[in-house]
Scaffold this active site. Structure first.
Site, PDB file in Angstrom:
ATOM      1  N   ASP A  29      31.248 -72.745 -17.751  1.00 54.19           N
ATOM      2  CA  ASP A  29      29.934 -73.207 -18.220  1.00 54.19           C
ATOM      3  C   ASP A  29      28.823 -72.730 -17.281  1.00 54.19           C
ATOM      4  O   ASP A  29      29.044 -72.591 -16.072  1.00 54.19           O
ATOM      5  CB  ASP A  29      29.967 -74.745 -18.286  1.00 54.19           C
ATOM      6  CG  ASP A  29      28.889 -75.283 -19.204  1.00 54.19           C
ATOM      7  OD1 ASP A  29      28.219 -74.477 -19.891  1.00 54.19           O
ATOM      8  OD2 ASP A  29      28.702 -76.509 -19.222  1.00 54.19           O
ATOM      9  N   ASN A  31      26.561 -69.995 -18.003  1.00 47.43           N
ATOM     10  CA  ASN A  31      26.138 -68.587 -18.093  1.00 47.43           C
ATOM     11  C   ASN A  31      24.662 -68.473 -18.465  1.00 47.43           C
ATOM     12  O   ASN A  31      23.932 -67.649 -17.894  1.00 47.43           O
ATOM     13  CB  ASN A  31      26.953 -67.843 -19.170  1.00 47.43           C
ATOM     14  CG  ASN A  31      28.406 -67.681 -18.788  1.00 47.43           C
ATOM     15  OD1 ASN A  31      28.770 -67.913 -17.654  1.00 47.43           O
ATOM     16  ND2 ASN A  31      29.233 -67.292 -19.742  1.00 47.43           N
ATOM     17  N   TRP A  34      22.431 -69.538 -15.591  1.00 44.73           N
ATOM     18  CA  TRP A  34      22.466 -68.510 -14.540  1.00 44.73           C
ATOM     19  C   TRP A  34      21.484 -67.391 -14.893  1.00 44.73           C
ATOM     20  O   TRP A  34      20.685 -66.955 -14.061  1.00 44.73           O
ATOM     21  CB  TRP A  34      23.889 -67.946 -14.413  1.00 44.73           C
ATOM     22  CG  TRP A  34      24.029 -66.899 -13.360  1.00 44.73           C
ATOM     23  CD1 TRP A  34      24.353 -67.105 -12.053  1.00 44.73           C
ATOM     24  CD2 TRP A  34      23.832 -65.486 -13.514  1.00 44.73           C
ATOM     25  NE1 TRP A  34      24.371 -65.904 -11.379  1.00 44.73           N
ATOM     26  CE2 TRP A  34      24.046 -64.900 -12.258  1.00 44.73           C
ATOM     27  CE3 TRP A  34      23.495 -64.678 -14.589  1.00 44.73           C
ATOM     28  CZ2 TRP A  34      23.946 -63.529 -12.037  1.00 44.73           C
ATOM     29  CZ3 TRP A  34      23.386 -63.311 -14.385  1.00 44.73           C
ATOM     30  CH2 TRP A  34      23.606 -62.746 -13.114  1.00 44.73           C
ATOM     31  N   SER A  74      34.081 -72.117 -28.334  1.00 43.36           N
ATOM     32  CA  SER A  74      34.537 -73.346 -28.984  1.00 43.36           C
ATOM     33  C   SER A  74      34.172 -73.322 -30.468  1.00 43.36           C
ATOM     34  O   SER A  74      33.318 -72.530 -30.895  1.00 43.36           O
ATOM     35  CB  SER A  74      33.888 -74.562 -28.323  1.00 43.36           C
ATOM     36  OG  SER A  74      32.552 -74.676 -28.757  1.00 43.36           O
ATOM     37  N   THR A  75      34.798 -74.215 -31.226  1.00 44.67           N
ATOM     38  CA  THR A  75      34.479 -74.293 -32.659  1.00 44.67           C
ATOM     39  C   THR A  75      33.010 -74.689 -32.858  1.00 44.67           C
ATOM     40  O   THR A  75      32.440 -74.430 -33.907  1.00 44.67           O
ATOM     41  CB  THR A  75      35.402 -75.320 -33.363  1.00 44.67           C
ATOM     42  OG1 THR A  75      35.499 -76.478 -32.534  1.00 44.67           O
ATOM     43  CG2 THR A  75      36.793 -74.765 -33.574  1.00 44.67           C
ATOM     44  N   ASN A  77      30.564 -73.561 -30.886  1.00 47.19           N
ATOM     45  CA  ASN A  77      29.685 -72.467 -30.431  1.00 47.19           C
ATOM     46  C   ASN A  77      29.107 -71.617 -31.580  1.00 47.19           C
ATOM     47  O   ASN A  77      28.153 -70.877 -31.381  1.00 47.19           O
ATOM     48  CB  ASN A  77      30.413 -71.544 -29.438  1.00 47.19           C
ATOM     49  CG  ASN A  77      30.576 -72.158 -28.063  1.00 47.19           C
ATOM     50  OD1 ASN A  77      31.474 -71.800 -27.308  1.00 47.19           O
ATOM     51  ND2 ASN A  77      29.706 -73.097 -27.695  1.00 47.19           N
ATOM     52  N   TRP A  78      29.660 -71.770 -32.802  1.00 47.66           N
ATOM     53  CA  TRP A  78      29.084 -71.040 -33.949  1.00 47.66           C
ATOM     54  C   TRP A  78      27.648 -71.493 -34.206  1.00 47.66           C
ATOM     55  O   TRP A  78      26.875 -70.789 -34.857  1.00 47.66           O
ATOM     56  CB  TRP A  78      29.901 -71.286 -35.228  1.00 47.66           C
ATOM     57  CG  TRP A  78      31.304 -70.753 -35.178  1.00 47.66           C
ATOM     58  CD1 TRP A  78      32.443 -71.490 -35.044  1.00 47.66           C
ATOM     59  CD2 TRP A  78      31.720 -69.377 -35.257  1.00 47.66           C
ATOM     60  NE1 TRP A  78      33.548 -70.662 -35.047  1.00 47.66           N
ATOM     61  CE2 TRP A  78      33.132 -69.364 -35.179  1.00 47.66           C
ATOM     62  CE3 TRP A  78      31.050 -68.161 -35.389  1.00 47.66           C
ATOM     63  CZ2 TRP A  78      33.875 -68.180 -35.226  1.00 47.66           C
ATOM     64  CZ3 TRP A  78      31.786 -66.991 -35.438  1.00 47.66           C
ATOM     65  CH2 TRP A  78      33.186 -67.009 -35.355  1.00 47.66           C
ATOM     66  N   ARG A 197      35.805 -77.123 -14.188  1.00 50.83           N
ATOM     67  CA  ARG A 197      34.608 -76.948 -15.027  1.00 50.83           C
ATOM     68  C   ARG A 197      33.431 -76.637 -14.121  1.00 50.83           C
ATOM     69  O   ARG A 197      33.166 -77.355 -13.145  1.00 50.83           O
ATOM     70  CB  ARG A 197      34.319 -78.212 -15.843  1.00 50.83           C
ATOM     71  CG  ARG A 197      33.082 -78.006 -16.716  1.00 50.83           C
ATOM     72  CD  ARG A 197      32.879 -79.017 -17.803  1.00 50.83           C
ATOM     73  NE  ARG A 197      31.808 -78.522 -18.669  1.00 50.83           N
ATOM     74  CZ  ARG A 197      31.615 -78.860 -19.907  1.00 50.83           C
ATOM     75  NH1 ARG A 197      32.424 -79.719 -20.483  1.00 50.83           N
ATOM     76  NH2 ARG A 197      30.610 -78.363 -20.604  1.00 50.83           N
TER      77      ARG A 197
HETATM   78  C1  FPP Z   1      29.243 -71.204 -21.615  1.00 47.85           C
HETATM   79  O1  FPP Z   1      28.022 -71.010 -20.928  1.00 47.85           O
HETATM   80  C2  FPP Z   1      29.904 -69.910 -21.829  1.00 47.85           C
HETATM   81  C3  FPP Z   1      30.285 -69.404 -23.049  1.00 47.85           C
HETATM   82  C4  FPP Z   1      30.089 -70.116 -24.321  1.00 47.85           C
HETATM   83  C5  FPP Z   1      30.914 -68.070 -23.181  1.00 47.85           C
HETATM   84  C6  FPP Z   1      31.961 -67.783 -22.147  1.00 47.85           C
HETATM   85  C7  FPP Z   1      32.519 -66.432 -22.367  1.00 47.85           C
HETATM   86  C8  FPP Z   1      32.719 -65.500 -21.414  1.00 47.85           C
HETATM   87  C9  FPP Z   1      32.450 -65.725 -19.973  1.00 47.85           C
HETATM   88  C10 FPP Z   1      33.298 -64.182 -21.812  1.00 47.85           C
HETATM   89  C11 FPP Z   1      34.818 -64.203 -21.704  1.00 47.85           C
HETATM   90  C12 FPP Z   1      35.353 -62.916 -22.208  1.00 47.85           C
HETATM   91  C13 FPP Z   1      36.638 -62.687 -22.605  1.00 47.85           C
HETATM   92  C14 FPP Z   1      37.025 -61.374 -23.136  1.00 47.85           C
HETATM   93  C15 FPP Z   1      37.672 -63.714 -22.535  1.00 47.85           C
HETATM   94  P1  FPP Z   1      26.672 -71.449 -21.642  1.00 47.85           P
HETATM   95  O2  FPP Z   1      26.175 -70.299 -22.447  1.00 47.85           O
HETATM   96  O3  FPP Z   1      26.914 -72.697 -22.436  1.00 47.85           O
HETATM   97  O4  FPP Z   1      25.729 -71.746 -20.435  1.00 47.85           O
HETATM   98  P2  FPP Z   1      24.537 -72.813 -20.401  1.00 47.85           P
HETATM   99  O5  FPP Z   1      25.172 -74.172 -20.520  1.00 47.85           O
HETATM  100  O6  FPP Z   1      23.917 -72.578 -19.060  1.00 47.85           O
HETATM  101  O7  FPP Z   1      23.616 -72.486 -21.542  1.00 47.85           O
END
Ligand code: FPP
Length: 249
Positions: A29, A31, A34, A74-75, A77-78, A197
């Site tokens: 979690d 990304n 960041w 996750s389901t 995330n769509w 996490r």
């Molecule tokens: C959550 O952070 C992250 C995700 C929904 C995507 C995670 C996927 C990857 C790191 C790629 C993995 C690749 C492979 C091939 C397995 P967020 O976007 O919810 O962050 P936020 O809470 O700060 O918005």
């Protein structure tokens, strides 16, 4: 791996090999946050997230951890903006294609769990190919949860078992924990010992609800793209301090 991390190439001496978790799961979690902090679009956070995941997989191999499971999509995330969903789908496909050769060479067995039939057809094909190419590999079991939801997983297991009872293949009294687990997406994969996490949220978010019954949970404020060997080392130190009782005194 950063230069500072090269000193962590081998299992740090303060970790006990026989007390390492066999199976580590991660909720990657933070990304988006960041990327925002760096003044970048959210998708750049996901790209950096892939690098962090590759480093962790390598670290698990270096330190002798036999299974790693990552929550990639996750389901729920769509419901994200369509362009982010499309970016993630094409990212999964691209990364799989780019990394397959190395996974074969490194003896990594990759598998995907979740409702895979709802994924784009081209991604499904890449997934099937990578799973088939690595199915006999034994250095580490790397599981990617994609279009995964713990409640949905439990429901589909219930439906499959109910059909077997209806068809006379099973009797209600045959339904044990082992039988139930064998109908989950994760059939054949041991339960995680440790779930990490990132980004400070204190919830399971529908991840491995059945499998985490006795797993230890470690939460760090670090955002996923910044999660490196140092952070993993910290998580493992905390894990080794825990007393796992599995309900006993
Ligand atoms: C959550 O952070 C992250 C995700 C929904 C995507 C995670 C996927 C990857 C790191 C790629 C993995 C690749 C492979 C091939 C397995 P967020 O976007 O919810 O962050 P936020 O809470 O700060 O918005």
């Amino acid at each position: 791996m950063t230069t500072q991390d090269t000193e962590l190439l081998y299992l740090p001496s303060d970790l006990q090999k026989d007390l390492l978790p066999q199976h580590v799961a991660v909720i990657m979690d933070g990304n988006g946050r960041w990327a925002k902090r760096q003044g970048l679009p959210r998708i750049m956070g996901h790209k950096r997230g892939v690098d962090a995941l590759k480093d962790l997989l390598r670290c698990c191999q270096d330190w002798g951890i036999k299974a790693l499971t990552a929550y990639a999509f996750s389901t729920e995330n769509w419901k994200r903006p369509q362009e982010e969903v499309e970016f993630l789908m094409s990212l999964f496909q691209r990364v799989l294609r780019q990394e397959l050769r190395e996974m074969v060479e490194e003896n990594v067995q990759i598998q995907f769990v979740g409702n895979l039939e709802a994924l784009p057809t081209a991604l499904q094909a890449e997934i099937s190919y990578s799973m088939a190419e690595t199915k006999n590999n034994q250095s580490i079991k790397f599981t990617v949860a994609t279009n995964y939801g713990g409640r949905q997983e439990i429901l589909q297991a219930c439906r499959a078992i109910a059909h077997k009872v209806q068809d006379g293949i099973l009797k209600p009294e045959d339904i044990s924990e082992e039988l139930f687990a064998s109908h989950l997406y994760t059939a054949g994969i041991a339960d995680p010992d440790l779930l990490i996490r990132t980004s400070g949220e204190m919830r399971l978010s529908n991840f491995l609800l059945w499998q985490m019954a006795y797993g230890e949970i470690y939460i760090t404020d670090t955002l996923w793209p910044d999660f490196d060997r140092r952070e993993f080392h910290r998580a493992l130190c905390a894990y080794q301090q825990r007393e796992r009782r599995f309900g006993k005194v």
